[in-house]
Design an enzyme around this catalytic site. Structure first.
Site, short mmCIF file in Angstrom:
data_model
loop_
_atom_site.label_atom_id
_atom_site.label_comp_id
_atom_site.label_asym_id
_atom_site.label_seq_id
_atom_site.Cartn_x
_atom_site.Cartn_y
_atom_site.Cartn_z
N LYS A 50 0.80 -1.22 0.00
CA LYS A 50 0.00 0.00 0.00
C LYS A 50 0.84 1.28 0.00
O LYS A 50 0.29 2.35 -0.21
CB LYS A 50 -0.99 0.00 1.18
CG LYS A 50 -1.88 -1.20 1.24
CD LYS A 50 -2.71 -1.39 0.00
CE LYS A 50 -4.00 -0.65 0.05
NZ LYS A 50 -4.97 -1.11 -0.96
N1 PMP Z 1 -2.96 -7.70 2.08
C1 PMP Z 1 -2.91 -6.76 3.03
C2 PMP Z 1 -2.24 -7.13 4.32
C3 PMP Z 1 -3.47 -5.50 2.84
O1 PMP Z 1 -3.42 -4.58 3.81
C4 PMP Z 1 -4.11 -5.23 1.61
C5 PMP Z 1 -4.74 -3.90 1.39
N2 PMP Z 1 -5.98 -3.76 2.02
C6 PMP Z 1 -4.16 -6.23 0.63
C7 PMP Z 1 -3.55 -7.44 0.90
C8 PMP Z 1 -4.92 -6.09 -0.66
O2 PMP Z 1 -4.54 -5.10 -1.53
P1 PMP Z 1 -5.59 -4.32 -2.39
O3 PMP Z 1 -6.28 -3.35 -1.49
O4 PMP Z 1 -4.77 -3.65 -3.43
O5 PMP Z 1 -6.59 -5.29 -2.97
#
Ligand code: PMP
Length: 465
Positions: A50
């Site tokens: 992120k």
């Molecule tokens: N894994 C973790 C630990 C996350 O914090 C996130 C983000 N919410 C994701 C995966 C998934 O990423 P995205 O929001 O881009 O789908």
């Protein structure tokens, strides 16, 4: 573009975001022919994928005139987006307010506070439209605070655009365009949508596979094309899955969806740490669990499967890396770990079992043990273990009677090592090992695969904690 990281100073920490390493998995993939690579997003300065979206979200708001100097960035975040935003906000001089559901780990709350953010913890067990829901609350704060934006990662295209611009092209380049499968999971869906879209534009044959925690509604919504909207139920994996389809998730980019339990996800995360040295969070475990399923199914040494490891395990020391917490939540099954795990935990070697034939002399056997730095040897007659020798019993006997150095091992041998199946539980085998039984030979599919000695077992049990 060639990438030579860290050869020159960076203008700021922001330049260190992205171009995370793509690392081949070697241990959890044992016995699987499909190559599996993992993009280690925990190499980002904030420890997660992120970090990639923090600055793009802030800069888009600035360009659109919605955020001016001295402003505030508000977001409902499971933690990692907060850190990504906080890093960018720190460099730009903005204030941050984050709302976060109470199922998230304490480490994440503390981390956000460390970056100077204000954190408001909200109840997890409320419906998505409830005023106490973390997203609803963030919206309200953004509206009520002057010169504030809601980062709005769930509906902000700057999120998936950031992955289209960075994560996707990096994977393409790091695999020289050979990537055949991209395995990911959706929280906001920014990663899978942006990177998946980029990869498919480059090569429409690339399969995009998503994982979803049991309890999330995304997989079912995908399967039924939105016709069946089930109720979400709680689960423990953080950062992925939803009780509502986010605007940033483009379901059309996904070719297959697999549902995974918390236990499977955490089990794989722990294996990635212990066996691959990749210290990751639970969502990485879930994604790699799916990837292994795909890798086994396609069974193709020419495929190139790329997965994402979204964040660092440090964020979960009090949870999935805490055996007590795992047991309290019925997520740890000690007796389900098998000898296979002990074998995988041993350093790789070209010769999994060093052995001697019955006609070998004691002198040769002692030399061999010293050469390979082992304390015992099985005596093998073809595929059968007919006896064993150990350095301490051989040295004791030879010191007593030096002529024995030229005797054959079969004349002085101790009983054979037991032959046990690789699927046997670790705890049962640990009990079998003793002074008179210093090792077991491990067999699977009719072949001797390796040896587990008392010292191997002890190292494994100590690492298991
Ligand atoms: N894994 C973790 C630990 C996350 O914090 C996130 C983000 N919410 C994701 C995966 C998934 O990423 P995205 O929001 O881009 O789908």
């Amino acid at each position: 573009m060639t990438v030579e990281r860290n050869r020159k100073p960076y203008a700021s920490v922001l330049e260190t975001i992205g171009w995370t390493p793509l690392i081949r998995l070697n241990r959890v993939t044992r016995g699987v022919r499909t190559p599996v690579f993992a993009k280690a997003e925990f190499f980002n300065p904030g420890g997660s994928v992120k970090d990639r979206i923090g600055m793009p979200i802030i800069e888009r708001a600035e360009r659109e005139g919605r955020l001016r100097p001295g402003g505030t960035v508000v977001e409902g975040t499971s933690g990692n987006t907060g850190i990504g935003l906080a890093i960018a906000a720190a460099l730009k001089g903005y204030r941050c307010i984050f709302t976060m559901p109470d199922k998230m780990s304490q480490e994440k709350v503390r981390l956000l506070k460390a970056f100077g953010a204000e954190v408001i913890v909200t109840p997890t067990a409320v419906p998505p439209d409830h005023p106490d829901n973390y997203v609803m609350m963030a919206k309200r704060i953004a509206q009520e605070t002057p010169n504030a934006i809601l980062a709005n990662q769930f509906y902000n295209d700057a999120n998936s655009d950031a992955h289209y611009a960075t994560t996707g092209p990096e994977i393409w380049e790091q695999t020289d365009g050979r990537v055949t499968h991209f395995v990911c999971a959706a929280g906001t869906g920014g990663t899978i949508t942006g990177a998946g879209r980029f990869l498919k534009e480059r090569n429409p044959k690339i399969q995009v596979v998503s994982g979803d925690p049991v309890g999330s509604i995304l997989a079912e919504m995908w399967r039924t094309k939105g016709q069946n909207k089930p109720e979400g139920t709680p689960y423990k994996v953080e950062g992925i899955g939803q009780d509502k389809v986010p605007g940033t998730l483009d379901m059309n980019v996904i070719d297959d969806f697999m549902t995974v339990t918390d236990k499977e996800a955490f089990g794989m995360a722990r294996r990635l740490t212990r066996e691959e040295g990749l210290f990751v969070g639970g969502s990485a475990g879930l994604i790699v669990h799916v990837a292994m399923h795909v890798a086994r199914r396609i069974d193709d040494p020419n495929a190139c499967l790329v997965t994402i490891l979204p964040d660092t395990g440090e964020r979960y020391l009090s949870k999935l890396y805490n055996d007590e917490w795992m047991r309290e939540n019925q997520l740890l099954d000690a007796d389900r770990t098998t000898l296979e795990s002990v074998l995988s935990s041993k350093p790789p070697t070209d010769q999994p079992v060093v052995s001697v034939a019955p006609g070998t002399t004691v002198r040769q056997a002692l030399r061999l043990m010293s050469l390979h730095d082992v304390s015992q040897l099985p005596i093998m007659d073809g595929a059968n273990c007919v006896g064993s020798v150990s350095d301490w019993s051989l040295s004791a006997k030879s010191l007593d009677d030096t002529k024995l150095l030229d005797a054959t091992v079969s004349q002085v041998m101790d009983p054979p090592f037991p032959m046990v199946d690789a699927a046997q539980p670790v705890d049962a085998i640990a009990k079998l090992l003793s002074k008179s039984n210093p090792a077991v030979l491990v067999r699977s599919n009719g072949h001797v695969r390796g040896i587990v000695t008392r010292s191997d077992m002890l190292s494994y049990l100590m690492a298991r904690g």
